[in-house]
Design an enzyme around this catalytic site. Structure first.
Site, short mmCIF file in Angstrom:
data_model
loop_
_atom_site.label_atom_id
_atom_site.label_comp_id
_atom_site.label_asym_id
_atom_site.label_seq_id
_atom_site.Cartn_x
_atom_site.Cartn_y
_atom_site.Cartn_z
N TRP A 86 -21.21 15.15 9.45
CA TRP A 86 -19.96 14.89 8.61
C TRP A 86 -20.24 15.64 7.53
CZ3 TRP A 86 -19.09 8.95 9.00
CH2 TRP A 86 -18.56 8.58 10.18
N THR B 178 0.94 -1.18 0.08
CA THR B 178 -0.08 -0.17 0.12
C THR B 178 0.69 1.20 0.02
OG1 THR B 178 0.01 0.11 2.35
CG2 THR B 178 -1.92 -1.13 1.59
N LYS C 279 -15.41 16.70 10.12
CA LYS C 279 -16.49 16.61 11.26
C LYS C 279 -16.73 18.13 11.65
CE LYS C 279 -15.13 12.03 12.00
NZ LYS C 279 -14.23 11.15 12.38
N GLU D 9 -5.85 -3.85 -0.99
CA GLU D 9 -6.07 -5.12 -0.32
C GLU D 9 -7.15 -5.81 -0.68
OE1 GLU D 9 -5.39 -2.06 0.78
OE2 GLU D 9 -4.72 -1.85 2.68
#
Ligand code: ADP
Length: 542
Positions: free
Chosen positions: A443, A185, A438, A330
C-alpha cells in the site's frame, strides 16, 4: 441502588441559558452577507432565539419536525441552532455548495418542512424548492427591506418572524435522547446519508470538545470557526462557545485569506478551526504581505490531513500552535486530537512536529481499534495498517431513514480510513480505504505522497491518485498545481522524492494542472481527479 443526585436532561437549551446568565454581555461578531460587521451578545442571541422558537410553535412546529437551513456562519444561524433544537425540533443544516438536485434530494429525504436561508442563496432556493413537496415555509434570513426577488411564493423575512414571536418562553424539558440536529455526509460515494445527532450526544461532545487536550476553550478566548455551520455543526464550536462563554466571531461567506486575517486582527481572535485548504489561503496571504498574527495562539486543523509543511510554517514562523484533529460527520465529528504528553518533552523540535502531524489520540469517551482485511485486530505498533473502527456516545449507530441497514461491525463503526496506531494510542491516518494506492500487494499512502510534494517550495497544491497498471495493479500519479510564477518540471518534482520515500513509492508520473477540484466541504475531490486522470498513460506501463 440509585444515586441520589438531581436528574437533569442534557439539553441544548441549557447551553444558551447558561451563556446568557453568566456571559450575557460577551460579544458575538458576524461579517454579514451584506459585507458589514454586526455585533450582538449571548443575551440578545438568547432573547431572539426564544422569539423564533415561539413563532415556530405558534405556526404549529412539533417536536421532531425537520427544519432546514442554508446559511453561512453568522448570528442568525446561531439563533436558529438554539431556537429549533430548543423546542425539540430538528435543526437540519444543508451544505449550500452541493448541486441543487442533491439539495432537493436531501431535503426530501429529511422531509424538511421549513427552510431558512441567507439571501445569497436565493438563486439556489429558486432552483430546488419547487422539487420539495414537504417544504411549506421559506424564510429569508434578512429584514423586509432586503428581501430578494424570489421565484417562489410566500417568502417570509426572518426579522418579521423575530418580531412576531413573544420573548417569554421556558425552554421545554424532554428526553435528552431526542434528536437535535441532522447533517448529511457529502455523498462522495453514492447518495448522501443523514446523521441524526441527539441532545445527549451533542452535550457530551461539547463538554469533551472544550477540554484542554482538545480545543482547550475558555471564557477568555475569542474563537472564529472557519469550519462551516452547515457541516457537522461547525465541529460543535457554537455549542462549545456557549458552554464556556468565549467570544465568537463569525466570518460569513468571506473565507479568503485577506478577509479572515482582517477579522482575526480586528476582533482579537485567539483560536480558530478549519480545513487545510482554508489555512493555505490565509498563510499565502500573510506570507505575501509580510503580516504577523498579534493575538492568534492556536488553530485546530482537521477534515483532511494537515500537511507537515503547513504545521511547521504556523508553528515555526508564526508562533501559532497547531492542533491536528480527526473526525467524521458520523462522529459528531471529534474522534481524536493530537495533544502531547509529559513524556514528549524530551523530544527534539523536529520529532515534536512529526508527532503533531499525526491525527492524535482519542479523548475520553471514544474507543478505537484497527482491523485487517479479515476483521482481525492489528497491533498498536505504529506499523500495522488497517481500517480504523470507532465507538462512543457521540458516534453514529444508524443513518437517518435507513432503518433496515446497520452500518456497524459488532457494535463498532467502520470509518473507511486506513491508519496505524502507536503504543500510546496516537492515530496516523495514512489514507481513506478508497484512495490508498495498491501497488504490487503493497500500500502506498496518497496522503504521504501529497505531503512530501506540498513541502516543495514551487508547489501550491498536490494530489496523488491511483492509476491502473498492467504489472503492479495500481501506481501513483501526482497532480500538481504550481505556485504562481514558480518553475517546476516533472523530473525535478520526481527527484524531490528520492531521499524521502522508498523507490517503489515514488509516483510514476506528474501532471501539472491549473487547479485541484474541491468538494463541498473544501477537501480535494479524488473522485473528480480519478475521472480526469484515471486513464493517464503511465510511462512505466509498457
Ligand atoms: P465526508 O466523508 O462527507 O467527506 P466528513 O467531514 O465526514 O465528510 O469526512 C470525514 C473524513 O475526512 C474522514 O473519514 C477522513 O477520511 C477525513 N479526515 C478528517 N480529518 C482528517 C485528518 N485530520 N487527517 C486525515 N483525514 C481526515
Amino acid at each position: 441502588m440509585n444515586g441520589l443526585m438531581m436528574q437533569e436532561s442534557l439539553l441544548i437549551s441549557s447551553l444558551i441559558r447558561y451563556a446568557d446568565r453568566f456571559h450575557g454581555d460577551t460579544e458575538i461578531v458576524s461579517r454579514r452577507v451584506e459585507g458589514d460587521i454586526h455585533r450582538t451578545n449571548y443575551r440578545e442571541i438568547h432573547a431572539r432565539a426564544k422569539r423564533i422558537a415561539n413563532a415556530l410553535l405558534a405556526q404549529g412546529v412539533k417536536p421532531g419536525d425537520r427544519i432546514a437551513t442554508l446559511a453561512w456562519n453568522g448570528y442568525r444561524h446561531m439563533e436558529l441552532y438554539f431556537a429549533i433544537s430548543g423546542i425539540g425540533a430538528v435543526m437540519h443544516t444543508i451544505n449550500p455548495r452541493l448541486h441543487p438536485g442533491q439539495i432537493a434530494w436531501i431535503a426530501n429525504d429529511a422531509a424538511d418542512t421549513w427552510l431558512f436561508y441567507d439571501i445569497t442563496f436565493q438563486p439556489l432556493v429558486d432552483a430546488f424548492a419547487g422539487q420539495c413537496p414537504t417544504l411549506g415555509r421559506l424564510v429569508a434570513m434578512t429584514d423586509k427591506a432586503h428581501l430578494p426577488a424570489s421565484k417562489v411564493d410566500g417568502v417570509i423575512a426572518y426579522e418579521d418572524l423575530v418580531e412576531a414571536g413573544s420573548p417569554e418562553l421556558e425552554w421545554p424539558d424532554f428526553d435528552e435522547n431526542a434528536a437535535s440536529s441532522l447533517c448529511y455526509t457529502s455523498g462522495t460515494t453514492g447518495n448522501p446519508k443523514g446523521v441524526l445527532y441527539s441532545h445527549r450526544s451533542t452535550l457530551l461532545h461539547t463538554m469533551m470538545g472544550v477540554s484542554p487536550d482538545v480545543l482547550g476553550l475558555s471564557a477568555s478566548d475569542v474563537i472564529l470557526p472557519v469550519v462551516p455551520m452547515f457541516h457537522v455543526n461547525a465541529w460543535g464550536v457554537p455549542y462549545m462557545a456557549a458552554l464556556t462563554g468565549a467570544k465568537l466571531v463569525f466570518p460569513g461567506p468571506a473565507l479568503d485569506g485577506a478577509s479572515l486575517y482582517e477579522l482575526f486582527e480586528a476582533e482579537g481572535v485567539t483560536v480558530s478551526a478549519g480545513v487545510p485548504t482554508v489555512w493555505q489561503g490565509l498563510l499565502n496571504h500573510v506570507m505575501q504581505k509580510g503580516l504577523r498574527f498579534s493575538t492568534m495562539r492556536r488553530t485546530v486543523v482537521g477534515g483532511s490531513a494537515c500537511p507537515p509543511a503547513m504545521l511547521a510554517k504556523f508553528e515555526n514562523e508564526y508562533d501559532v500552535q497547531v492542533l491536528h484533529a480527526w473526525g467524521m460527520t458520523e462522529t459528531s465529528p471529534i474522534g481524536s486530537a493530537c495533544a502531547l504528553k509529559p513524556k514528549h518533552r524530551g523530544l527534539s523540535h523536529e520529532q515534536i512536529l512529526a508527532l503533531k502531524g499525526k491525527q492524535g489520540r482519542p479523548p475520553y469517551g471514544v474507543n478505537i481499534r484497527i482491523v485487517g482485511d479479515e476483521g482481525e485486530d492489528l497491533p498498536w505498533d505504529d506499523e500495522a495498517q488497517g481500517e480504523l473502527l470507532i465507538k462512543g456516545p457521540w458516534v453514529l449507530r444508524r443513518y437517518f431513514n435507513r432503518e433496515d441497514e446497520s452500518p456497524l461491525l459488532d457494535g463498532w463503526f467502520p470509518t473507511g480510513d486506513v491508519c496505524t496506531i502507536d503504543p500510546d494510542g496516537y492515530i496516523h491516518i495514512t489514507d481513506r480505504s478508497k484512495d490508498v494506492i495498491k501497488s504490487g500487494g503493497e500500500w502506498i499512502s496518497s496522503i504521504d505522497i501529497e505531503n512530501i510534494a506540498m513541502a516543495h517550495p514551487a508547489v501550491a497544491m498536490a494530489a496523488c491518485i491511483a492509476v491502473p497498471h498492467p504489472k503492479w495493479d495500481e501506481r501513483p500519479l501526482l497532480v500538481v498545481v504550481k505556485r504562481p510564477d514558480a518553475e517546476l518540471g516533472r523530473e525535478e518534482m520526481l527527484a524531490w522524492f528520492a531521499d524521502k520515500v522508498a523507490k517503489w513509492q515514488i509516483p510514476d508520473d506528474v501532471v501539472f494542472a491549473d487547479a485541484i477540484p474541491l468538494g463541498a466541504t473544501g477537501k480535494m475531490l479524488k473522485t473528480a481527479l480519478r475521472d480526469a486522470y484515471g486513464k493517464h498513460p503511465l510511462p512505466t506501463a509498457d
